[in-house]
Structure formats: structure tokens, C-alpha cells
Design an enzyme around this catalytic site. Structure first.
Site, PDB file in Angstrom:
ATOM      1  N   ASP A   7       0.660  -1.342   0.085  1.00  8.00           N
ATOM      2  CA  ASP A   7       0.068  -0.006   0.011  1.00  8.00           C
ATOM      3  C   ASP A   7       0.803   1.168  -0.043  1.00  8.00           C
ATOM      4  O   ASP A   7       1.862   1.339   0.727  1.00  8.00           O
ATOM      5  CB  ASP A   7      -0.963  -0.058   1.281  1.00  8.00           C
ATOM      6  CG  ASP A   7      -2.157   1.058   1.168  1.00  8.00           C
ATOM      7  OD1 ASP A   7      -3.138   0.560   1.118  1.00  8.00           O
ATOM      8  OD2 ASP A   7      -1.763   2.047   0.924  1.00  8.00           O
TER       9      ASP A   7
ATOM     10  N   GLN B 203     -14.091   2.059   1.383  1.00  8.92           N
ATOM     11  CA  GLN B 203     -13.711   1.754   0.053  1.00  8.92           C
ATOM     12  C   GLN B 203     -13.399   3.000  -0.824  1.00  8.92           C
ATOM     13  O   GLN B 203     -14.391   3.780  -1.284  1.00  8.92           O
ATOM     14  CB  GLN B 203     -14.433   0.869  -0.793  1.00  8.92           C
ATOM     15  CG  GLN B 203     -13.683   0.102  -1.599  1.00  8.92           C
ATOM     16  CD  GLN B 203     -14.673  -1.097  -2.684  1.00  8.92           C
ATOM     17  OE1 GLN B 203     -15.696  -1.136  -2.255  1.00  8.92           O
ATOM     18  NE2 GLN B 203     -13.817  -1.597  -3.469  1.00  8.92           N
TER      19      GLN B 203
ATOM     20  N   HIS C  73      -6.796  -6.006   2.487  1.00  4.30           N
ATOM     21  CA  HIS C  73      -5.669  -5.397   3.122  1.00  4.30           C
ATOM     22  C   HIS C  73      -5.293  -6.475   4.133  1.00  4.30           C
ATOM     23  O   HIS C  73      -5.932  -6.907   4.757  1.00  4.30           O
ATOM     24  CB  HIS C  73      -6.167  -4.237   3.853  1.00  4.30           C
ATOM     25  CG  HIS C  73      -6.620  -2.857   3.087  1.00  4.30           C
ATOM     26  ND1 HIS C  73      -5.616  -2.065   2.584  1.00  4.30           N
ATOM     27  CD2 HIS C  73      -7.926  -2.886   2.628  1.00  4.30           C
ATOM     28  CE1 HIS C  73      -6.583  -1.062   2.076  1.00  4.30           C
ATOM     29  NE2 HIS C  73      -7.823  -1.458   2.197  1.00  4.30           N
TER      30      HIS C  73
ATOM     31  N   HIS D 102     -10.019  -5.739  -3.261  1.00 10.35           N
ATOM     32  CA  HIS D 102      -8.822  -5.902  -2.678  1.00 10.35           C
ATOM     33  C   HIS D 102      -8.713  -6.133  -1.109  1.00 10.35           C
ATOM     34  O   HIS D 102      -9.637  -5.526  -0.423  1.00 10.35           O
ATOM     35  CB  HIS D 102      -7.763  -4.439  -2.880  1.00 10.35           C
ATOM     36  CG  HIS D 102      -8.360  -3.239  -2.244  1.00 10.35           C
ATOM     37  ND1 HIS D 102      -9.405  -2.542  -3.117  1.00 10.35           N
ATOM     38  CD2 HIS D 102      -8.194  -2.478  -1.174  1.00 10.35           C
ATOM     39  CE1 HIS D 102      -9.770  -1.660  -2.264  1.00 10.35           C
ATOM     40  NE2 HIS D 102      -9.195  -1.609  -1.297  1.00 10.35           N
TER      41      HIS D 102
ATOM     42  N   ASN E  40     -12.698  -3.406   2.620  1.00 12.29           N
ATOM     43  CA  ASN E  40     -13.710  -2.295   2.790  1.00 12.29           C
ATOM     44  C   ASN E  40     -14.593  -2.543   1.507  1.00 12.29           C
ATOM     45  O   ASN E  40     -14.176  -2.825   0.413  1.00 12.29           O
ATOM     46  CB  ASN E  40     -13.006  -1.056   2.520  1.00 12.29           C
ATOM     47  CG  ASN E  40     -12.208  -0.617   3.834  1.00 12.29           C
ATOM     48  OD1 ASN E  40     -12.432  -1.064   5.028  1.00 12.29           O
ATOM     49  ND2 ASN E  40     -11.115  -0.132   3.651  1.00 12.29           N
TER      50      ASN E  40
ATOM     51  N   VAL F 184     -11.002   2.708  -3.525  1.00 13.91           N
ATOM     52  CA  VAL F 184     -10.599   2.039  -5.020  1.00 13.91           C
ATOM     53  C   VAL F 184     -11.558   1.092  -5.318  1.00 13.91           C
ATOM     54  O   VAL F 184     -11.648   0.006  -4.609  1.00 13.91           O
ATOM     55  CB  VAL F 184      -9.304   1.779  -4.983  1.00 13.91           C
ATOM     56  CG1 VAL F 184      -8.946   1.089  -6.420  1.00 13.91           C
ATOM     57  CG2 VAL F 184      -8.153   2.910  -4.508  1.00 13.91           C
TER      58      VAL F 184
HETATM   59  P1  5GP Z   1      -9.572   1.125   0.102  1.00 11.44           P
HETATM   60  O1  5GP Z   1      -9.763   2.346   0.879  1.00 11.44           O
HETATM   61  O2  5GP Z   1     -10.281   1.265  -0.931  1.00 11.44           O
HETATM   62  O3  5GP Z   1     -10.010  -0.110   0.961  1.00 11.44           O
HETATM   63  O4  5GP Z   1      -8.134   0.972  -0.054  1.00 11.44           O
HETATM   64  C1  5GP Z   1      -7.448   1.478  -1.096  1.00 11.44           C
HETATM   65  C2  5GP Z   1      -6.070   1.494  -0.631  1.00 11.44           C
HETATM   66  O5  5GP Z   1      -5.256   1.779  -1.712  1.00 11.44           O
HETATM   67  C3  5GP Z   1      -5.588   2.598   0.423  1.00 11.44           C
HETATM   68  O6  5GP Z   1      -4.972   2.034   1.499  1.00 11.44           O
HETATM   69  C4  5GP Z   1      -4.420   3.504  -0.436  1.00 11.44           C
HETATM   70  O7  5GP Z   1      -3.327   4.070   0.406  1.00 11.44           O
HETATM   71  C5  5GP Z   1      -4.294   2.446  -1.308  1.00 11.44           C
HETATM   72  N1  5GP Z   1      -3.675   3.270  -2.869  1.00 11.44           N
HETATM   73  C6  5GP Z   1      -4.348   4.111  -3.492  1.00 11.44           C
HETATM   74  N2  5GP Z   1      -3.684   4.472  -4.563  1.00 11.44           N
HETATM   75  C7  5GP Z   1      -2.800   3.663  -4.718  1.00 11.44           C
HETATM   76  C8  5GP Z   1      -1.801   3.699  -5.598  1.00 11.44           C
HETATM   77  O8  5GP Z   1      -1.640   4.220  -6.668  1.00 11.44           O
HETATM   78  N3  5GP Z   1      -0.696   2.700  -5.387  1.00 11.44           N
HETATM   79  C9  5GP Z   1      -0.527   1.796  -4.294  1.00 11.44           C
HETATM   80  N4  5GP Z   1       0.314   0.882  -3.945  1.00 11.44           N
HETATM   81  N5  5GP Z   1      -1.716   1.952  -3.333  1.00 11.44           N
HETATM   82  C10 5GP Z   1      -2.591   2.756  -3.441  1.00 11.44           C
END
Ligand code: 5GP
Length: 116
Positions: A31, A95, A103, A101, A88, A97
């Protein structure tokens, strides 16, 4: 493709990512904003938006993601001390993205239940 997710772009090599695991069905990347000393996301290559979008045909893939979580946690040295697994789902689930996914976080004592 205009609506390709950021994770699909990383998987396809269009933008950089730090891969710690790859197979035919999924990848694991670090991440970019880690919430713990180890913070990896296990991501299916298929751009399923979220758990809410899983279809019966995704049954094996969904199970595979958890097996890869176990493998990555072992590889990252988390298996013995423990770690957290979070998925998420949607806006109120936090969430950000829209590409499913998982974590995997560890390396310190975690409190609460989230990724923040
Ligand atoms: P969510 O909030 O959707 O469960 O998690 C998305 C995660 O993707 C976040 O923890 C964020 O830090 C990570 N993330 C967002 N953009 C990027 C990226 O460009 N590269 C990487 N490696 N992680 C990302």
C-alpha cells in the site's frame, strides 16, 4: 481504457507498484500509504469492483484470495505474531478504490478494526 482502475493500471505495468506476490489470478502489492509496518493488498487481476459484485463464477477466486493472504502473511513474517485482514466495501465501508482488494496489515499491535 478510461475507466480502468488504478489497481488494473498497476497490474498492467502502466504505473509503478511494489509487487510482493503474483500468480495467474491475483497480485499482492504494498500500500502506498501504509497503516502498519507491513501493509500489503491482495488484488484479483479481474477488476471486480467489490465483494458486493462477486458472482457465482467468482467462487474459486474469492477463496484463492484468502489462500494468498495466508501465503503473503507468512512471506512477510506476520504469521506467528498475527495480523489483520480487512476488506472495505462501498462508500460507508470506506472503500476508495473500486477494485476488490484485501488489506493485510501487521508488524505492530493493531487496535480498532480499520485500515486507518
Ligand atoms: P480502500 O480504502 O479502497 O479499502 O483502500 C485503497 C488503498 O489503496 C488505500 O489504502 C490507499 O493507500 C491505496 N492506494 C491508493 N492508490 C494507490 C496507488 O497508486 N498505489 C498503491 N500501492 N496503493 C494505492
Amino acid at each position: 481504457m478510461a475507466d480502468k482502475t488504478i489497481f488494473s493500471r498497476i497490474i498492467d505495468g502502466e504505473i509503478p507498484g511494489t509487487f510482493v506476490y503474483q500468480d495467474e489470478h491475483c497480485v499482492a502489492i504494498r500500500d502506498i500509504q501504509p497503516a502498519a509496518p507491513v501493509h500489503v493488498m491482495v488484488i484479483p487481476r479481474k477488476p471486480i469492483p467489490s465483494i458486493a459484485h462477486l458472482e457465482p463464477e467468482d467462487h474459486a477466486l474469492a477463496g484463492h484470495l484468502l489462500m494468498v493472504v495466508k501465503k503473503v502473511a507468512q512471506q512477510e513474517g506476520l504469521a506467528e505474531r498475527g495480523y489483520r485482514v480487512v476488506i472495505n466495501v462501498g462508500d460507508e465501508g470506506g472503500q476508495t478504490v473500486p477494485h476488490l482488494h484485501v488489506h493485510v496489515m501487521g508488524g505492530r499491535q493493531l487496535t480498532g478494526h480499520g485500515t486507518a
